[in-house]
Design a protein around this motif. Structure first.
Motif, PDB file in Angstrom:
ATOM      1  N   TYR A 132       0.812  -1.220   0.000  1.00 16.73           N
ATOM      2  CA  TYR A 132       0.000   0.000   0.000  1.00 16.73           C
ATOM      3  C   TYR A 132       0.843   1.266   0.000  1.00 16.73           C
ATOM      4  CZ  TYR A 132       0.778   0.753   5.023  1.00 16.73           C
ATOM      5  OH  TYR A 132       1.339   0.989   6.250  1.00 16.73           O
ATOM      6  N   VAL A 133       2.141   1.135   0.333  1.00 20.69           N
ATOM      7  CA  VAL A 133       3.056   2.283   0.272  1.00 20.69           C
ATOM      8  C   VAL A 133       3.782   2.330  -1.064  1.00 20.69           C
ATOM      9  CG1 VAL A 133       5.130   3.333   1.261  1.00 20.69           C
ATOM     10  CG2 VAL A 133       3.391   2.366   2.761  1.00 20.69           C
ATOM     11  N   GLY A 134       4.413   1.232  -1.427  1.00 21.12           N
ATOM     12  CA  GLY A 134       5.257   1.216  -2.620  1.00 21.12           C
ATOM     13  C   GLY A 134       4.508   1.350  -3.927  1.00 21.12           C
ATOM     14  N   LEU A 135       3.346   0.723  -4.020  1.00 21.15           N
ATOM     15  CA  LEU A 135       2.620   0.759  -5.296  1.00 21.15           C
ATOM     16  C   LEU A 135       2.186   2.166  -5.687  1.00 21.15           C
ATOM     17  CD1 LEU A 135       1.434  -0.751  -7.707  1.00 21.15           C
ATOM     18  CD2 LEU A 135      -0.660  -1.052  -6.362  1.00 21.15           C
TER      19      LEU A 135
ATOM     20  N   ILE B 283       1.639   8.474   3.994  1.00 17.93           N
ATOM     21  CA  ILE B 283       0.254   8.356   3.549  1.00 17.93           C
ATOM     22  C   ILE B 283      -0.586   7.629   4.594  1.00 17.93           C
ATOM     23  CG2 ILE B 283       0.861   8.399   1.108  1.00 17.93           C
ATOM     24  CD1 ILE B 283       0.405   5.373   1.044  1.00 17.93           C
ATOM     25  N   ASN B 284      -1.869   7.849   4.517  1.00 18.74           N
ATOM     26  CA  ASN B 284      -2.840   7.198   5.401  1.00 18.74           C
ATOM     27  C   ASN B 284      -3.617   6.197   4.538  1.00 18.74           C
ATOM     28  OD1 ASN B 284      -4.408   6.677   7.669  1.00 18.74           O
ATOM     29  ND2 ASN B 284      -5.888   8.274   7.175  1.00 18.74           N
ATOM     30  N   PRO B 285      -3.392   4.901   4.722  1.00 16.99           N
ATOM     31  CA  PRO B 285      -4.025   3.894   3.856  1.00 16.99           C
ATOM     32  C   PRO B 285      -5.533   4.100   3.744  1.00 16.99           C
ATOM     33  CG  PRO B 285      -2.437   2.856   5.301  1.00 16.99           C
ATOM     34  CD  PRO B 285      -2.542   4.280   5.759  1.00 16.99           C
ATOM     35  N   GLY B 286      -6.015   4.092   2.517  1.00 20.05           N
ATOM     36  CA  GLY B 286      -7.436   4.259   2.274  1.00 20.05           C
ATOM     37  C   GLY B 286      -7.888   5.698   2.123  1.00 20.05           C
ATOM     38  N   ASP B 287      -6.999   6.643   2.433  1.00 22.11           N
ATOM     39  CA  ASP B 287      -7.325   8.069   2.331  1.00 22.11           C
ATOM     40  C   ASP B 287      -7.136   8.506   0.882  1.00 22.11           C
ATOM     41  OD1 ASP B 287      -7.405  10.853   2.399  1.00 22.11           O
ATOM     42  OD2 ASP B 287      -6.404  10.985   4.346  1.00 22.11           O
ATOM     43  N   LYS B 288      -8.203   8.841   0.207  1.00 21.87           N
ATOM     44  CA  LYS B 288      -8.142   9.220  -1.204  1.00 21.87           C
ATOM     45  C   LYS B 288      -7.873  10.713  -1.397  1.00 21.87           C
ATOM     46  CE  LYS B 288      -9.037   5.030  -2.445  1.00 21.87           C
ATOM     47  NZ  LYS B 288      -7.955   4.176  -2.981  1.00 21.87           N
ATOM     48  N   GLU B 289      -7.835  11.470  -0.304  1.00 22.41           N
ATOM     49  CA  GLU B 289      -7.570  12.903  -0.402  1.00 22.41           C
ATOM     50  C   GLU B 289      -6.093  13.217  -0.193  1.00 22.41           C
ATOM     51  OE1 GLU B 289      -8.779  17.136   1.782  1.00 22.41           O
ATOM     52  OE2 GLU B 289      -9.778  15.280   2.361  1.00 22.41           O
ATOM     53  N   HIS B 290      -5.497  12.660   0.855  1.00 24.86           N
ATOM     54  CA  HIS B 290      -4.091  12.949   1.162  1.00 24.86           C
ATOM     55  C   HIS B 290      -3.206  11.847   0.584  1.00 24.86           C
ATOM     56  CE1 HIS B 290      -6.529  14.947   4.334  1.00 24.86           C
ATOM     57  NE2 HIS B 290      -5.728  15.955   4.022  1.00 24.86           N
ATOM     58  N   THR B 291      -3.189  11.765  -0.737  1.00 27.65           N
ATOM     59  CA  THR B 291      -2.396  10.752  -1.429  1.00 27.65           C
ATOM     60  C   THR B 291      -0.935  11.182  -1.521  1.00 27.65           C
ATOM     61  OG1 THR B 291      -3.109  11.786  -3.498  1.00 27.65           O
ATOM     62  CG2 THR B 291      -4.333   9.843  -2.754  1.00 27.65           C
ATOM     63  N   VAL B 292      -0.069  10.269  -1.971  1.00 28.56           N
ATOM     64  CA  VAL B 292       1.368  10.525  -1.945  1.00 28.56           C
ATOM     65  C   VAL B 292       1.774  11.734  -2.784  1.00 28.56           C
ATOM     66  CG1 VAL B 292       1.909   9.006  -3.898  1.00 28.56           C
ATOM     67  CG2 VAL B 292       3.626   9.378  -2.103  1.00 28.56           C
TER      68      VAL B 292
END
Length: 214
Positions: A14-17, A153-162
């Motif tokens: 969930y981080v690397g991809l 990043i916060n997994p599942g957070d679609k607003e604060h993406t990488v």
């Protein structure tokens, strides 16, 4: 180093991809994972973590592979493997050590190895650096260089993406820090915070995780 370095992202969770997918908009990216099943799913456009949609994943120009030989000739290695704790809440560094051994077989002179995994201050330089040096036969700080950029990043957070958060970077030398600032800045519009040194960047990750837990 080239203004357009070849980059490998090691660990496609969930981080690397998401990192690899966004970097692939700007650089040549090799996405490597030891899990052949995971690689097969990603190549089919399926991300079980739900971080990247099928359309975006299929449109990505990055190379997704479980063949480590694809990392030959890479300029920058970004390690994003998990660092859990054991039953006694002690840090389990086995994955980050194994990833360092893998990278060591493919680094050349001038390469930069960046860690994003959650670690306590000192792991990058005291644990990973010696593994890379021993496995490659190269001198850390002379032939190859270290860096750290904590994942935030916060997994599942679609607003604060990488690509929408401030990225902290630190390199073994000012030149390495500049290179990392340019790489990560390409994906988030230059929103970069340069930490004083690698240990400071590692501490920033520990502090942020503690704050989130609290």
């Amino acid at each position: 180093m080239s203004a357009s370095p070849k980059i490998a992202v090691i660990g496609l969770g969930y981080v690397g991809l998401p990192l690899a997918v966004h970097l692939a908009d700007h650089f040549e990216i090799i996405g490597f994972d030891v899990d052949a099943g995971r690689v097969g799913q990603l190549c089919a456009g399926e991300d079980r973590t739900g971080e990247i949609g099928a359309e975006k994943l299929r449109a990505s120009t990055m190379t997704i592979t479980a063949d480590e030989s694809a990392m030959d000739g890479v300029d920058v290695f970004i390690v994003t493997v998990p660092t859990p704790v054991d039953a006694r809440n002690r840090p389990d560094l086995s994955a980050i050590r194994a990833a360092s051994e893998t990278v060591a077989r493919h680094i050349g002179k001038g390469a930069i190895v960046v860690y994003e995994s959650t670690v306590y201050p000192g792991v990058t330089e005291d644990e990973c650096g010696p593994i890379l040096a021993a496995g490659s036969g190269l001198v850390c700080g002379e032939d190859f260089f270290l860096g750290y950029s904590p994942e935030r990043i916060n997994p599942g957070d679609k607003e604060h993406t990488v690509d929408r958060i401030t990225k902290i970077v630190a390199g073994q030398t000012p030149e390495v820090t500049d290179t990392l600032a340019n790489i990560y800045g390409a994906l988030n519009g230059g929103d970069i915070y340069r930490a004083r040194d690698i240990r400071t960047a590692e501490a920033a990750k520990v502090i942020e995780n503690a704050q989130r837990d609290i």
